[in-house]
Design a protein around this motif. Structure first.
Motif, PDB file in Angstrom:
ATOM      1  N   LYS A  17     -28.800  64.056  18.963  1.00 14.69           N
ATOM      2  CA  LYS A  17     -30.157  63.914  18.449  1.00 14.69           C
ATOM      3  C   LYS A  17     -30.102  64.025  16.931  1.00 14.69           C
ATOM      4  N   LYS A  18     -30.917  63.275  16.233  1.00 11.06           N
ATOM      5  CA  LYS A  18     -30.829  63.209  14.780  1.00 11.06           C
ATOM      6  C   LYS A  18     -31.554  64.334  14.039  1.00 11.06           C
ATOM      7  N   SER A  19     -32.522  64.972  14.656  1.00 15.82           N
ATOM      8  CA  SER A  19     -33.284  66.003  13.951  1.00 15.82           C
ATOM      9  C   SER A  19     -33.207  67.337  14.678  1.00 15.82           C
ATOM     10  N   ALA A  20     -33.566  68.381  13.936  1.00 14.38           N
ATOM     11  CA  ALA A  20     -33.574  69.728  14.516  1.00 14.38           C
ATOM     12  C   ALA A  20     -34.629  69.810  15.616  1.00 14.38           C
ATOM     13  N   PRO A  21     -34.398  70.636  16.628  1.00 17.10           N
ATOM     14  CA  PRO A  21     -35.372  70.764  17.712  1.00 17.10           C
ATOM     15  C   PRO A  21     -36.646  71.474  17.247  1.00 17.10           C
ATOM     16  N   THR A  22     -37.741  71.120  17.856  1.00 19.98           N
ATOM     17  CA  THR A  22     -39.003  71.801  17.586  1.00 19.98           C
ATOM     18  C   THR A  22     -39.010  73.130  18.352  1.00 19.98           C
ATOM     19  N   PRO A  23     -39.880  74.053  17.964  1.00 19.92           N
ATOM     20  CA  PRO A  23     -39.989  75.304  18.725  1.00 19.92           C
ATOM     21  C   PRO A  23     -40.299  75.045  20.202  1.00 19.92           C
ATOM     22  N   GLU A  24     -41.117  74.038  20.476  1.00 22.86           N
ATOM     23  CA  GLU A  24     -41.465  73.704  21.858  1.00 22.86           C
ATOM     24  C   GLU A  24     -40.236  73.221  22.635  1.00 22.86           C
ATOM     25  N   GLU A  25     -39.364  72.452  21.987  1.00 21.82           N
ATOM     26  CA  GLU A  25     -38.141  71.981  22.642  1.00 21.82           C
ATOM     27  C   GLU A  25     -37.192  73.134  22.930  1.00 21.82           C
ATOM     28  N   VAL A  26     -37.101  74.077  22.000  1.00 19.55           N
ATOM     29  CA  VAL A  26     -36.239  75.252  22.194  1.00 19.55           C
ATOM     30  C   VAL A  26     -36.743  76.065  23.386  1.00 19.55           C
TER      31      VAL A  26
END
Length: 87
Positions: A17-26
């Motif tokens: 994945k190209k970007s850092a995960p969102t808090p919701e994804e974590v």
């Protein structure tokens, strides 16, 4: 004399994945793994406080650690739209 060779190889995993995960994804990844914040943090060798900060949005989880967590918990591929062909 210099010769050049063309190397071809095949990756079995999709591109990261190209970007850092969102808090919701974590949070969703941890829930899907059925883990507490402490267990999830231990999985990637981090503190529970760091995990709490990633889920709250206080800090951004490094992409590499998110990928490691996803791999270790059997949730790879990270991209939900990936069909596993690497494209």
């Amino acid at each position: 004399m210099v010769s050049s060779r063309s190397w071809t190889y095949s990756l079995t995993m999709p591109p990261p994945k190209k970007s850092a995960p969102t808090p919701e994804e974590v949070r969703a990844a941890r829930s899907a793994a059925g883990m507490t914040q402490t267990e999830a943090a231990e999985t990637v060798h981090m503190s529970m406080r760091a995990w709490q900060q990633w889920e709250s949005g206080e800090r951004t989880m490094p992409q590499g650690l998110f990928e490691l967590f996803m791999i270790k918990t059997g949730q790879w591929p990270v991209d939900s739209d990936s069909d596993g062909d690497g494209n």
